[in-house]
Design a protein around this motif. Sequence first.
Motif, short mmCIF file in Angstrom:
data_model
loop_
_atom_site.label_atom_id
_atom_site.label_comp_id
_atom_site.label_asym_id
_atom_site.label_seq_id
_atom_site.Cartn_x
_atom_site.Cartn_y
_atom_site.Cartn_z
N GLU A 75 2.49 11.06 0.08
CA GLU A 75 2.83 12.35 -0.53
C GLU A 75 4.35 12.44 -0.57
N ASP A 76 4.86 12.81 -1.73
CA ASP A 76 6.31 12.88 -1.91
C ASP A 76 6.62 13.99 -2.90
N LYS A 77 7.44 14.92 -2.49
CA LYS A 77 7.82 16.05 -3.37
C LYS A 77 6.58 16.79 -3.90
N GLY A 78 5.57 16.89 -3.08
CA GLY A 78 4.37 17.62 -3.49
C GLY A 78 3.38 16.81 -4.30
N ASP A 79 3.76 15.60 -4.69
CA ASP A 79 2.84 14.75 -5.46
C ASP A 79 2.12 13.77 -4.53
N VAL A 80 0.84 13.57 -4.79
CA VAL A 80 0.09 12.55 -4.06
C VAL A 80 0.06 11.29 -4.93
N ASP A 115 11.64 11.62 3.37
CA ASP A 115 10.67 12.71 3.31
C ASP A 115 9.27 12.28 2.88
N ILE A 116 9.10 10.99 2.63
CA ILE A 116 7.78 10.50 2.23
C ILE A 116 6.80 10.63 3.39
N VAL A 117 5.60 11.14 3.08
CA VAL A 117 4.54 11.24 4.10
C VAL A 117 3.47 10.22 3.74
N PHE A 118 3.12 9.34 4.67
CA PHE A 118 2.05 8.38 4.42
C PHE A 118 0.71 9.07 4.69
N LYS A 119 -0.16 9.10 3.67
CA LYS A 119 -1.45 9.78 3.81
C LYS A 119 -2.53 8.78 4.22
N LYS A 120 -2.42 7.56 3.71
CA LYS A 120 -3.48 6.58 3.94
C LYS A 120 -2.86 5.19 3.77
N VAL A 121 -2.97 4.38 4.81
CA VAL A 121 -2.40 3.03 4.74
C VAL A 121 -3.51 2.03 5.06
N ASP A 122 -4.04 1.41 4.02
CA ASP A 122 -5.13 0.43 4.22
C ASP A 122 -4.60 -1.00 4.30
N GLU A 152 5.69 2.55 11.91
CA GLU A 152 4.68 3.60 11.99
C GLU A 152 3.26 3.05 11.86
N TYR A 153 3.10 1.91 11.18
CA TYR A 153 1.75 1.36 10.98
C TYR A 153 1.61 -0.07 11.48
N LYS A 154 2.62 -0.53 12.21
CA LYS A 154 2.58 -1.88 12.82
C LYS A 154 2.27 -2.96 11.79
N LEU A 155 2.74 -2.80 10.57
CA LEU A 155 2.48 -3.81 9.54
C LEU A 155 3.49 -4.96 9.66
N PRO A 156 3.01 -6.19 9.78
CA PRO A 156 3.93 -7.32 9.74
C PRO A 156 4.69 -7.36 8.41
#
Lengths: 361, 361
Positions: free
Chosen positions: A151-156, A175-182, A232-236
């Motif tokens: 989510e960024d500036k109100g946009d998903v 300001d980016i919010v991570f909603k889902k990290v697969d 934040e997501y421990k991604l290599p």
Amino acid sequence: MEKKQETIKNLKRLGSKVTGDIEKGENPSLDVPIRTLSNVKYDPTRKMITMGSGMAKRYFFNVGHVRKFVQTVEAAALAKELNEMNKHLSLREAFYRMKRTLPDSNINLVDEQEESNEAIEDLELITGASRELLHVNANKLGSIAGKVVIEDKGDVIDWSKLGSGGWSIPSNVEDIVFKKVDAKFIIYLEKAAEWERLHEDRVWEKLNCIIISSQGQATRGIRRLLQRLHLEYKLPVYILVDGDPWGAYIYSVIKYGSISLAHISQELAIPGARMLGLTAEDVVKYDLKKHIIKFEEVDIKRLEQVKNYDWFKDNKEWQKQFKLWKELNGKVELAALASKGITFISDHYIPDKIKNKEFLD
Amino acid sequence: MEKKQETIKNLKRLGSKVTGDIEKGENPSLDVPIRTLSNVKYDPTRKMITMGSGMAKRYFFNVGHVRKFVQTVEAAALAKELNEMNKHLSLREAFYRMKRTLPDSNINLVDEQEESNEAIEDLELITGASRELLHVNANKLGSIAGKVVIEDKGDVIDWSKLGSGGWSIPSNVEDIVFKKVDAKFIIYLEKAAEWERLHEDRVWEKLNCIIISSQGQATRGIRRLLQRLHLEYKLPVYILVDGDPWGAYIYSVIKYGSISLAHISQELAIPGARMLGLTAEDVVKYDLKKHIIKFEEVDIKRLEQVKNYDWFKDNKEWQKQFKLWKELNGKVELAALASKGITFISDHYIPDKIKNKEFLD
């Protein structure tokens, strides 16, 4: 928004310090960490290029200090205004904004961008807030795709549903919010063309990863985005660069930070990042010798420099790399893998190397 | 998909021509339009840099022709393979793909990228299919935002809902389908930082337009996207560049095309594009004189060159511009407008100029 309040508080503290000095009838001063090379070093424990603890006092009533003093205060005023307005400026715009003529004089507060840049860097050090939090942006570059929703500036925004273009990475990703990290890992590519190769072949879908590119050196926005996903997501983070000293340096900046931004390594460096390719061994294994582009003098010089950097010089694996490149006496580009097949890099090179854990650390 | 079938048909026609010559026992030959400067000219009626009708015959059994002949046929085979696979290559990858060693020899089909580039350009001319249709891509660069919904690679993408980053423009925009275009015009920006300025200020929403940026010269992908929106939706294109001869040239390439890509002007040039700024008059009107960056010798030389280009030399308005810039003896950057206010360019400069129709044509 928490970070914003924290930044404004930090900036106000700087202002209060100065007005406090004035009220007490003292010479207004600022404590500024020293940014010269002598105060920068590679910290092998933290695996990061960091700054030492050297500090200097900067006074208003001092002919040698006053210009920098006023510039730093002006930068603080601008950063506070930007945070309160919730607006950002590029470094270049910030320069023009600070280049005002002092009343009843013909003196500009800054004449060259170098001056406003330094004032902003000093402000980063004094307040502990990165330039991004001060709302002054670096350059915008790069594309990203993968199974991530933000989510960024109100946009998903779904990074897996953006056609052939992908999401254009902004200069500021705070300001980016991570909603889902697969995704399970990240592939960083030095070249936009190789990103398009991997994207067209849907590597991010097949390998369940994120692909991210710059064009040459990674911007601050890209580095922060990599770091945030890594922490934040421990991604290599796997780095793919051309096989030459310039590629090795791009890798090392992402991993260890850089001398010029040593004061902000904490926010940018990714000590866990690993190099996937292109290695000197790849040249033999994948039969790329005929695609070697002979080193010019400038490349050989750069190879010697990079080899001797503190963060490389005790690393046996990397020293072996540099030795092999010197013997090969030329560079090999990632694009050369196209000689093995149009989608060879996507179907074989990358999946095989990841499966076999062929990383350089 | 129609275009793809058409391209494959064109490529097969080239192959049949060559095999036909062989079957007839004739010296295999290709008719190639001449791409030298003498065959390129500015067409004031079409307002485009175009190619003349000069043609040359290229023979297989001719020591001076054979290398180019074989390279052109190889490029055609590669383009056919790419179209049939529905894959794309970058120019650099195409070079490596074509750089194969001929059997029982130590001769590479191409040794330098210049050779594969030329073969692909010749192929554009012979088949009438642009490089994009041949599935060989140029560089990827730039961002876009605005009230437009597209479909690309099966994804539906709303350019107004992509946060602070925007959509990353691919190198090849041929297959994009426009689903909904609400915007009324397009603003092209030379600098990514200015794009971020306008995007943060939501200019595309307030003025109901599309904002698109490169970094320096516009890529082919950007130019094609501009042209498609201009032709298919009659959207006016307004160009914003720094006030200097380099900016004027960026404008002229978008509008009239370029000498090196004259053979493809039809697919890239936008004769209706107009220059919004930054003009020499703006420097006075917006009080930017103190932000003039003095011309260096290379700028003055460039000014003289650009001034004398065929497409500028009979244009009175532009000649006046060049005269004024020479008098100002320096350039002024778009970023300098930040000195008037953080959002001045978005709130005043652009809306006022569009309202007052202050365009240069």
